[in-house]
Design an enzyme around this catalytic site. Structure first.
Site, PDB file in Angstrom:
ATOM      1  N   LYS A 145      10.412  -0.251   1.104  1.00 55.90           N
ATOM      2  CA  LYS A 145       9.922  -0.472   2.475  1.00 55.90           C
ATOM      3  C   LYS A 145       9.642  -1.957   2.717  1.00 55.90           C
ATOM      4  O   LYS A 145      10.091  -2.532   3.700  1.00 55.90           O
ATOM      5  CB  LYS A 145       8.638   0.340   2.741  1.00 55.90           C
ATOM      6  CG  LYS A 145       8.780   1.826   2.524  1.00 55.90           C
ATOM      7  CD  LYS A 145       7.496   2.582   2.818  1.00 55.90           C
ATOM      8  CE  LYS A 145       6.343   2.255   1.888  1.00 55.90           C
ATOM      9  NZ  LYS A 145       6.547   2.649   0.470  1.00 55.90           N
TER      10      LYS A 145
ATOM     11  N   ARG B 261       0.157   7.038   6.889  1.00 54.23           N
ATOM     12  CA  ARG B 261       0.347   7.637   5.569  1.00 54.23           C
ATOM     13  C   ARG B 261       0.062   9.136   5.615  1.00 54.23           C
ATOM     14  O   ARG B 261       0.302   9.842   4.654  1.00 54.23           O
ATOM     15  CB  ARG B 261      -0.713   7.095   4.646  1.00 54.23           C
ATOM     16  CG  ARG B 261      -0.559   5.933   3.719  1.00 54.23           C
ATOM     17  CD  ARG B 261       0.738   5.597   3.235  1.00 54.23           C
ATOM     18  NE  ARG B 261       0.745   5.132   1.894  1.00 54.23           N
ATOM     19  CZ  ARG B 261       1.010   3.874   1.553  1.00 54.23           C
ATOM     20  NH1 ARG B 261       1.227   2.954   2.435  1.00 54.23           N
ATOM     21  NH2 ARG B 261       1.090   3.561   0.295  1.00 54.23           N
TER      22      ARG B 261
ATOM     23  N   ARG C 223       8.677  -4.808 -11.026  1.00 56.75           N
ATOM     24  CA  ARG C 223       8.326  -5.456  -9.755  1.00 56.75           C
ATOM     25  C   ARG C 223       7.288  -6.570  -9.907  1.00 56.75           C
ATOM     26  O   ARG C 223       6.350  -6.470 -10.689  1.00 56.75           O
ATOM     27  CB  ARG C 223       7.765  -4.420  -8.791  1.00 56.75           C
ATOM     28  CG  ARG C 223       7.188  -5.086  -7.549  1.00 56.75           C
ATOM     29  CD  ARG C 223       7.049  -4.192  -6.435  1.00 56.75           C
ATOM     30  NE  ARG C 223       5.961  -3.241  -6.602  1.00 56.75           N
ATOM     31  CZ  ARG C 223       5.570  -2.450  -5.624  1.00 56.75           C
ATOM     32  NH1 ARG C 223       6.189  -2.501  -4.468  1.00 56.75           N
ATOM     33  NH2 ARG C 223       4.600  -1.613  -5.812  1.00 56.75           N
TER      34      ARG C 223
HETATM   35  P1  AP5 Z   1       1.425  -0.198  -0.265  1.00 57.13           P
HETATM   36  O1  AP5 Z   1       1.272  -1.616  -0.571  1.00 57.13           O
HETATM   37  O2  AP5 Z   1       1.857   0.222   1.090  1.00 57.13           O
HETATM   38  O3  AP5 Z   1       2.356   0.441  -1.381  1.00 57.13           O
HETATM   39  P2  AP5 Z   1       3.423   1.620  -1.339  1.00 57.13           P
HETATM   40  O4  AP5 Z   1       3.653   2.350  -0.092  1.00 57.13           O
HETATM   41  O5  AP5 Z   1       3.045   2.435  -2.505  1.00 57.13           O
HETATM   42  O6  AP5 Z   1       4.722   0.895  -1.412  1.00 57.13           O
HETATM   43  P3  AP5 Z   1       5.093  -0.297  -2.262  1.00 57.13           P
HETATM   44  O7  AP5 Z   1       4.639  -1.570  -1.647  1.00 57.13           O
HETATM   45  O8  AP5 Z   1       4.668  -0.052  -3.685  1.00 57.13           O
HETATM   46  O9  AP5 Z   1       6.672  -0.167  -2.285  1.00 57.13           O
HETATM   47  P4  AP5 Z   1       7.771  -0.515  -1.218  1.00 57.13           P
HETATM   48  O10 AP5 Z   1       8.351   0.741  -0.681  1.00 57.13           O
HETATM   49  O11 AP5 Z   1       7.306  -1.541  -0.240  1.00 57.13           O
HETATM   50  O12 AP5 Z   1       8.851  -1.107  -2.206  1.00 57.13           O
HETATM   51  P5  AP5 Z   1       9.294  -2.624  -2.472  1.00 57.13           P
HETATM   52  O13 AP5 Z   1      10.094  -3.118  -1.323  1.00 57.13           O
HETATM   53  O14 AP5 Z   1       8.162  -3.443  -2.960  1.00 57.13           O
HETATM   54  O15 AP5 Z   1       0.055   0.581  -0.560  1.00 57.13           O
HETATM   55  C1  AP5 Z   1      -0.687   0.348  -1.744  1.00 57.13           C
HETATM   56  C2  AP5 Z   1      -1.958   1.156  -1.701  1.00 57.13           C
HETATM   57  O16 AP5 Z   1      -2.764   0.749  -0.568  1.00 57.13           O
HETATM   58  C3  AP5 Z   1      -1.777   2.664  -1.524  1.00 57.13           C
HETATM   59  O17 AP5 Z   1      -1.526   3.337  -2.751  1.00 57.13           O
HETATM   60  C4  AP5 Z   1      -3.126   3.060  -0.888  1.00 57.13           C
HETATM   61  O18 AP5 Z   1      -4.135   3.108  -1.869  1.00 57.13           O
HETATM   62  C5  AP5 Z   1      -3.416   1.869   0.036  1.00 57.13           C
HETATM   63  N1  AP5 Z   1      -2.896   2.052   1.412  1.00 57.13           N
HETATM   64  C6  AP5 Z   1      -1.915   1.340   2.033  1.00 57.13           C
HETATM   65  N2  AP5 Z   1      -1.705   1.782   3.277  1.00 57.13           N
HETATM   66  C7  AP5 Z   1      -2.574   2.799   3.461  1.00 57.13           C
HETATM   67  C8  AP5 Z   1      -2.827   3.684   4.558  1.00 57.13           C
HETATM   68  N3  AP5 Z   1      -2.128   3.608   5.703  1.00 57.13           N
HETATM   69  N4  AP5 Z   1      -3.798   4.631   4.396  1.00 57.13           N
HETATM   70  C9  AP5 Z   1      -4.506   4.734   3.262  1.00 57.13           C
HETATM   71  N5  AP5 Z   1      -4.306   3.933   2.177  1.00 57.13           N
HETATM   72  C10 AP5 Z   1      -3.341   2.976   2.279  1.00 57.13           C
HETATM   73  O19 AP5 Z   1      10.318  -2.353  -3.684  1.00 57.13           O
HETATM   74  C11 AP5 Z   1       9.848  -1.927  -4.948  1.00 57.13           C
HETATM   75  C12 AP5 Z   1      10.646  -2.662  -6.047  1.00 57.13           C
HETATM   76  O20 AP5 Z   1      12.007  -2.230  -6.023  1.00 57.13           O
HETATM   77  C13 AP5 Z   1      10.686  -4.189  -5.846  1.00 57.13           C
HETATM   78  O21 AP5 Z   1      10.618  -4.809  -7.104  1.00 57.13           O
HETATM   79  C14 AP5 Z   1      12.040  -4.438  -5.159  1.00 57.13           C
HETATM   80  O22 AP5 Z   1      12.557  -5.723  -5.450  1.00 57.13           O
HETATM   81  C15 AP5 Z   1      12.900  -3.327  -5.759  1.00 57.13           C
HETATM   82  N6  AP5 Z   1      13.916  -2.822  -4.824  1.00 57.13           N
HETATM   83  C16 AP5 Z   1      13.826  -2.683  -3.470  1.00 57.13           C
HETATM   84  N7  AP5 Z   1      14.957  -2.144  -2.975  1.00 57.13           N
HETATM   85  C17 AP5 Z   1      15.779  -1.907  -4.045  1.00 57.13           C
HETATM   86  C18 AP5 Z   1      17.085  -1.346  -4.204  1.00 57.13           C
HETATM   87  N8  AP5 Z   1      17.802  -0.927  -3.158  1.00 57.13           N
HETATM   88  N9  AP5 Z   1      17.587  -1.258  -5.460  1.00 57.13           N
HETATM   89  C19 AP5 Z   1      16.872  -1.686  -6.535  1.00 57.13           C
HETATM   90  N10 AP5 Z   1      15.643  -2.222  -6.458  1.00 57.13           N
HETATM   91  C20 AP5 Z   1      15.095  -2.336  -5.229  1.00 57.13           C
END
Ligand code: AP5
Length: 213
Positions: free
Chosen positions: A13, A88, A123
């Site tokens: 995302k 969420r 990551r």
């Molecule tokens: P948040 O920071 O939103 O984390 P998340 O949703 O768990 O998502 P991530 O940021 O971990 O992943 P992403 O989908 O953005 O992936 P990314 O692009 O980094 O939330 C963290 C915490 O905050 C939650 O657990 C909760 O506690 C709290 N929170 C947040 N919002 C909330 C809400 N609304 N309500 C309540 N609590 C809340 O990619 C991941 C990795 O994969 C990277 O290293 C990237 O380089 C790699 N990558 C990306 N795309 C590809 C691909 N196509 N192929 C291979 N690798 C790839």
């Protein structure tokens, strides 16, 4: 143009929101980033959020919703924005409805749980601008340094395997029902999130351009 990204933790995302934000010149708003910033600054809300985040649980609405409302009222959101990580839960989506905030397109990035675990293990994130990197799939040009702003790259406290597992459980139980919620509104677009980052971006921009007309 109001866009939303849905998807499991690590689905990509943040990675896609960053490119789409540059392409359409609208800000990307991540509640995860807002919460981590509050935690880094040591604010009362940030410190309350820390315990939930490090356990892989959702932060209570009374903390998240206020932060989101304040961010959406900033002038740079006037021509549209991307929501990454909010809502969420169905109650959070209902908060947006009550605020009169409607979405033009909701993009759900679909990735299998097995692939998520591999992604999380490599990551790192920029401590200054939040840009996301991966040792294998998206390395920075200079190890440990952000390509965008030169900030320091750090590993997130909630990327430990056991915490990733709880985040995935929370996603399936509480967040995934949102796909149904937005499907019923006719706003949902599913994209396969496994493949080259650029190919996924191309599929997303095509869907956005269709909606823009
Ligand atoms: P948040 O920071 O939103 O984390 P998340 O949703 O768990 O998502 P991530 O940021 O971990 O992943 P992403 O989908 O953005 O992936 P990314 O692009 O980094 O939330 C963290 C915490 O905050 C939650 O657990 C909760 O506690 C709290 N929170 C947040 N919002 C909330 C809400 N609304 N309500 C309540 N609590 C809340 O990619 C991941 C990795 O994969 C990277 O290293 C990237 O380089 C790699 N990558 C990306 N795309 C590809 C691909 N196509 N192929 C291979 N690798 C790839």
């Amino acid at each position: 143009m109001n866009l939303m990204f849905l998807g499991a933790p690590g689905a990509g995302k943040g990675t896609q929101a960053e490119v789409i934000s540059d392409h359409y010149r609208i800000p990307s708003i991540s509640t995860g980033v807002l919460l981590r910033e509050a935690k880094e600054r040591g604010t009362e809300l940030g410190l309350r959020a820390k315990t939930y985040m490090e356990a892989g649980q959702l932060v209570p609405d009374e903390i998240v919703v206020g932060m989101l409302k304040e961010r959406l009222s900033a002038p740079d959101c006037a021509n549209g924005f991307i929501l990454d990580g909010f809502p969420r839960t169905v109650p959070q989506a209902e908060v947006l409805d009550k605020m009169g905030v409607s979405m033009d397109l909701v993009i759900s990035i679909e990735v299998r749980d097995e692939a998520i675990v591999e992604r999380m293990s490599g990551r790192s994130l920029c401590a200054s601008c939040g840009a996301s990197y991966h040792t294998k799939f998206k390395p920075s040009a200079k190890p440990g340094v952000c390509d965008r702003c030169g900030g320091e790259l750090k590993v997130r406290a909630d990327d430990k395997p056991e915490v990733v597992q709880s985040r995935l459980t929370v996603y399936h139980e509480q967040t995934e029902p949102l796909k149904d919620f937005y499907e019923k509104k006719g706003k949902l677009f599913l994209v396969n999130g496994e493949g080259a980052i650029e190919d996924i971006t191309a599929a997303i921009t095509e869907a956005i351009d269709k909606v823009k007309g």
